[in-house]
Each structure stands twice: as C-alpha cells, then as structure tokens.
Design a protein around this motif. Structure first.
Motif, short mmCIF file in Angstrom:
data_model
loop_
_atom_site.label_atom_id
_atom_site.label_comp_id
_atom_site.label_asym_id
_atom_site.label_seq_id
_atom_site.Cartn_x
_atom_site.Cartn_y
_atom_site.Cartn_z
N VAL B 185 0.83 -1.20 0.00
CA VAL B 185 0.00 0.00 0.00
C VAL B 185 0.87 1.25 0.00
N HIS B 257 -3.56 -1.26 8.88
CA HIS B 257 -4.94 -1.19 8.43
C HIS B 257 -5.57 -2.58 8.42
N LEU B 390 -6.98 2.80 2.03
CA LEU B 390 -5.57 2.71 1.64
C LEU B 390 -4.99 4.10 1.37
#
Lengths: 419, 419
Positions: B185, B257, B390
C-alpha cells in the motif's frame, strides 16, 4: 444386540458421495440396535499421494517419518465419516489408532498389534456412540505412531472385534464376496456363501486379494467371524469362519492366482547342516518374503536351492545374495522374472487322491509347463509363465467342476485389493 | 550455544522445493551448534482443502471432528520436513502436538495452551536431534486432539520457546520483517529493526498480519525474544522484544490497516447498570470478537452502543441480537458493511500532544470521514469507508514522517498472513 465391527476400505470411502453411502449403511446397522465400531482406511489414492510426496523429498524416507506421514490418511477419513454420521443424527466419535488403544511393537511400516486397550472404545459405546477408528495405525511403547503395513486396516478391524468380543466383523470392500476364482479371469466363477479360515488363508496368500492373510490369521487365532461383503451392493457376502456347513463334499473350493512372482536359483551351495537356515535367515533378516522353496541335492557335497519372491523384491534379493557370496559359498546365481503362481485350494483336499494328478494333467493338456510345485494340507500351487497363468486358472476352474451351471455375469468385475 | 525455536508458516513449506529450502536453512542453524526446535504449519492451501472437504460432508461439522481433520495438515508437514533434514545427514525427529507435550484446554477449534511438558523434546535435543513439532495443535486433558485456531502455529512456537528457555524464537514468513505500513500500500514503507511487544501487539491486532496477537501476548508474558524474518531472503528481520534501543524519538512507529470491518449500532438500549455486560456477554458467549466499542448516553433512560466486528461475523451477530431483542429491550438495530480501520501505532505516542489532532487533520484534509475512533496508550484507530482506507494509510504514513528518504522498492511485495 451386541457389538458389530465394520471395516470400509479406501475405495469405499474414496470420495464424499461414497462416504455418505457408507454413513447410510452404518446408520442402518446402528438403528437395528447394534453397537457399531467402524474401521476405515485412507480415502482412495490418498496414501499413494503421500508416498509420492515423500519420494519427492527423499529417495529413502525413514520408516518412522513415513508412518507419521501415512497415518494422516486414515485420520482424515475418520473425521469426515464421523461428520457424515452426525449429519444423520447419530452420536459418533472418531478415534486415531492410539486413541482407540491399538498398541503395537515398534517396527515402523509393518508393526504388529501387541494389545488392544478397549477402555476408551467401550466407554463411547456405552454412551451410545458409534466409534470410528482409524485403521492401519497404532502406537508403540515409546509413544511413536506406527503403521501396520499391508492389510493393516483389516487387521485393525479383526483385533478390535476380538478384543471387544464382537458378534462379527464385516469387511466391506469393492467385491461382493469370495469367489471360486477371480471373476475377471473366470466369468463362470461363483461367490461362496462360506469358507473356512484355513481355506481363506490359502486364498489370501495366493493372491485372491480380498483379505490380507494377516487379518485372516488373526481372525482364526481369535475365532472372529468375518464376513466379506460389498460396500456398494446390498447382498449377503461370504462368511469366513471355523467350520463350513455346506459344500463340504467338494474337494477343490477355489482357484487362486498371483501374477507377481520371480524365481531365484542358488546353485552349488555347500551341503552344510545350517545352510538353509543361513540362507533364509539372511533373506528374512532383510524383510524379504520368500514363498515357495525347492531344495535339491546333487551329492554329499552340494545342494541347489530355488525359491520364489515378489518381482519387486527380486533385485534386492540378488544384491543381498551377491554381497554374501563368500560366506554362503555358492557357485552360481540364476534369476527369472515374468512368472506367476496358480493354486487350487480346498479343505481336506490332500486326503482325496488324484487332485494333484488332475491339476498336472490339466496344465499339461494345455501345454503349460510347471516350473515349481508346492503343496500343503489344503492347496497345490504351481509356478508357471505369467503369459499362460490366466489360461491355467480358467482350465483348472472348469476341470475341478467349479463353473456355474448357468454362467451369469458376476455382479462386480474386480477382485481389487483394499489396504 | 542454546536452544533456538524456528517457526515456518504454510507458505514457507508450500511445496517440495520450499521444504528443501527450509531444510537448508535449518541445517545451517544446526551446524552453527544451536539446538533447533522447528515448528511448522500445514502446507500452503492444504488446510483450506480439508475445510472444503468437511463442508462438502456437513454444513456444520462438529469442532471436535474438524480438529481431528485439520491436525493432519501439520502432521504431513513435520514428516516431510524431517525427511528432508535427514536427507541432509542431520539427526531429526518429528512430533505431533501431543507428542511434543502441548497441553491445552478442551475448546475445540480455538484451544488455549495450558502447559508444555518438555521432557520428550528435551530428550531428543540432548541426543543431538533437531525436533520438528506440528504447530497449531495440542491435546486436551481428555486425550482429545485440539487445534489452537488462528495464529496457532506462532503460538506453538512461542510457548515452546518459553517452556524450553530458548535463546530466541524466529518466525519465518513471506515478508522480510515488520514494516511501518503494508509495503503493497505504501511503497515508501520501511522495515523496522526492532519493535516492542506492545507496539507489535497493536500492529498485530490492527491487521498488519505478520504475527498473530496471541503469539505476541504470549511472547510478552514470558519475555520470549521474537524475530520476524523471511523464509526466502537471507537478511535480518525485525526483533520484537522488551525494549527498543533505537528510534525512540519517534512517536508514531507504523500505520496499520484492517479492511475487514463492519459496524453494528444498537439504539435505544435501557440504561441499566448491567446493560453492557449483558450485551457483550451474549456476543462473547457466541465467540464473536468485538473490536471497537462506542457508547453514547441519550438521557437517563436510554443508551446507544455501536461496535465493530469482522465482516464475516456481522450476520451471525445481527441474528443473535435479533433473537435476544426481548431480553435486551433495545429499540433498533443498524448495521453497516464495507468499512475499514486505519491505525497509527507507537510506544508512548499518547503522551505526546498533537498526535490525534494530526491524524484527524490529515484525514480531514483528504476528505475522509471518520466513523468511529478508538485510542489506547500506544495507538489511535479510525474506522473509515473501505474504499478510502488505503489512501488514508498512505497519507498518514507521509504525515507522520515514516516515508523512506530515498524510496526504494520493498524486497517483498506482500504482508501476507500465515497460520
């Protein structure tokens, strides 16, 4: 009603649909009020796949680690079958070999069962549970996972039946019973209603393949009543038990064959007293199974010995004998592949005159040469060339009056082997 | 030299070639004089395949039988890896969970380790053997095979390291270490040399996925030094240990995340003292993990409670709450899918002012709406819409000064999860 042990081989639990079928059958037995102990093999080809994986890792995987690996196959089967039984509302519980108390010696890959501790299985049975036991495996005194080798799951079923005092032990397989010959070879072959342990033992040893000799020996020793029957077709199978009540006027009960035979001749061995024990001690020590042995004496000083082994063990046997040439002191080694063994089996057969004569005459009329002969109380075996072996089976089946009067199609084609 | 525990996940032993690679690495460690205890997961997708088989048999397979089934996966791995080690001339021995003395409670599917009986492992180590232990599994007091649930193999490695007093526990995986954010990411993400247990725990909980929180908790509790490193690339990984010696001027150490978040709001609950314990007792009793909880009080009589769960558990949670509507006495139930959680993690972060403010400002500037907030000593988490998550990670990584000065390609692409 008492305890029934049912064993299902790898083909019978080969896929999800078949596992459901097996579960249906067990549910029926359980609903009749029997206490059920189920023994299962690994699913279909899963053992082969594991062996293949091991061979990709190592050309000589250690037997201990092979046992660790292969024991997973049956563990998968018991879990899935138990799930299927619970789907049907049955109380059920799976058990690995060690959980079911199958104690063995520590010979990995071909362990022998030394004791069955039945407490855990009995406790579950008393709680009304169907107990699903992993065949083919046990535990050594050192807490190592062992496997029982060929015919292991049948053996698990028989020792459990013996230890639990079961009413009977049903071996479910992909044939409907024990036939007078392989129905693929002899279309007129008949299914027998019953057969003695001894006859079955000869047939098993002789390659009929339905039951492994170890399991039959164990059944004989503990007088466990066995039934060989089909997982797929609902019809009575063949009882294997102490005494047969019918057909005892017949001399020859079945014709068996084994297409995996090689012969080794050791020529010019010194004629010492301990020669045979030295020779076969050496071979047995390498875990090579010898079948027929023929010894002939030249003179006071030398003997020749010929014996048969499985084709796959021929090279190892030759290698072994060559490495021991000095200590054995033989003159020459000759080996021959591509052979087969054809046998006529029947209780009390040898007390009737003429059986051997009829066998040799039948083969001779067909132009089939006999290379080795072996006899016992209940069988005569001839080693012949492999390409004529099936022809020999058919001719002997007819000659000994075993053909069905009205030849009907056998229900199932195969006499396949399940571990 | 002392004992080293090395754990290899399912990807690391995914096929024969990788098993050989892992064996090479272990052989190197053993030849340096360490006593090696190896923990392995099931090969690649084999657990998924077993789960699929079970689901074909039964829509609700019993947890006990699932454990019986799934435990075979690791048993295959240990046997194959041990064969590969023996191919390299090492002395080695595989052990199932029960053979290695991994004792657990009896909660099938998510058992907790209660004790490790190290006698068998120590005996093998003292004989110079590499011990290869099946991760993810143990044995209950009733001699039942149990599995430890998610992160189970990491936990096996850590409890073994603790019980054996190992020098360290190396977790080999498909990433080279713990990064400041998921390198897929955030291309500028950096690998950390070290990180504290507490920070790792937050990162693990927050979906960084390298280590399961259970294993980190256990490592913290027993002060086991962990190293997360790559199975495939030979470079130092990230130490997880009590105190970090560098980089401690930084406040925020990483951005994590979790894209699998759903929110459930229970509106108009009676404002009773025991309301929250009743509500979350019910949910916890169904083994549903609740993450963030936000409570707001309307007035003296009613409260609203919102909480997040995994997307996959949303429906079961709703069903459960609906069936308990009368006893809970709430007015309305609202659920929302498609959410994600973004978190900034760092030891001592909360004692520095402005971290939360900077986080909210960064998200706000990007037009990202924060739906729920949760804070702890060392992290701030925001629940946001999944499609902007993201983007949020990248912006926060930059805002907190975590980007590499010279952006270089991360060595490996994935932060994948291994059981």
């Amino acid at each position: 009603m008492g305890i029934v042990v049912q064993k299902f081989g790898g083909t019978s639990v080969g896929d999800v649909a078949r596992i459901h079928k097996v579960a249906d059958r067990i549910a029926e037995t359980a609903r009749q009020g029997h206490q059920c102990v189920i023994v299962v093999s690994a699913m279909g080809k899963s053992t082969d796949e594991l062996v293949h994986l091991a061979n990709e890792i190592s050309s000589h995987p250690e037997p201990r680690e092979m046992d660790m690996l292969l024991a997973t196959g049956e563990q998968v089967s018991i879990a899935l079958l138990t799930m299927a039984l619970k789907e049907r509302g049955l109380k059920a519980r799976s058990m690995t070999g060690w959980q079911a108390g199958i104690q063995t010696d520590h010979v990995h890959g071909k362990a022998r069962v030394t004791k069955v501790r039945t407490e855990a299985v009995l406790e579950c049975l008393n709680q009304g549970e169907v107990v699903v036991v992993a065949g083919f495996q046990g535990i050594s005194p050192e807490n190592e996972i062992t496997t029982l080798g060929r015919g292991g799951s049948d053996t698990t079923a028989v020792v459990l039946a013996a230890a639990l005092g079961a009413d009977c032990c049903e071996i479910y397989t992909d044939v409907t019973g024990v036939f007078t010959a392989d129905p693929r070879v002899v279309p007129a072959a008949r299914k027998m209603d019953e057969i003695t342990y001894e006859e079955m033992l000869e047939l098993a040893h002789l390659g009929a393949g339905v039951l492994h000799p170890r399991s039959v020996e164990t059944a004989l020793h503990h007088q466990v009543r066995l039934m060989v029957r089909s997982s797929f077709v609902d019809e009575p199978g063949t009882w294997v038990k102490g005494e047969k009540t019918m057909e005892n006027e017949l001399n020859v009960r079945g014709i068996a064959h084994d297409l995996d035979v090689a012969r080794i001749k050791v020529l010019g061995l010194p004629n010492r007293e301990n020669m045979l024990s030295q020779l076969f001690g050496l071979i047995g020590g390498a875990n090579i199974n010898v079948d027929i042995i023929v010894q002939s004496e030249h003179d006071q000083k030398e003997i020749d010995v010929a014996f048969s082994v499985q084709e796959s063990e021929k090279d190892a046997t030759i290698e072994l004998l060559e490495s021991a040439k000095d200590s054995l002191g033989y003159a020459q080694l000759i080996s021959e592949s591509g052979l087969a063994k054809v046998s006529a089996v029947g209780m009390g057969m040898m007390t009737k005159p003429g059986v051997a004569a009829k066998m040799f005459a039948t083969l001779s009329e067909a132009g089939i040469r006999v290379k080795m002969v072996s006899t016992s109380e209940i069988k005569i075996s001839c080693v012949v060339n492999r390409e004529v072996a099936l022809e020999a089976v058919r001719r002997l089946h007819t000659a000994f009056g075993l053909d069905q009067t009205e030849a009907k199609e056998p229900v199932l084609q195969g006499v396949a082997k399940e571990s």
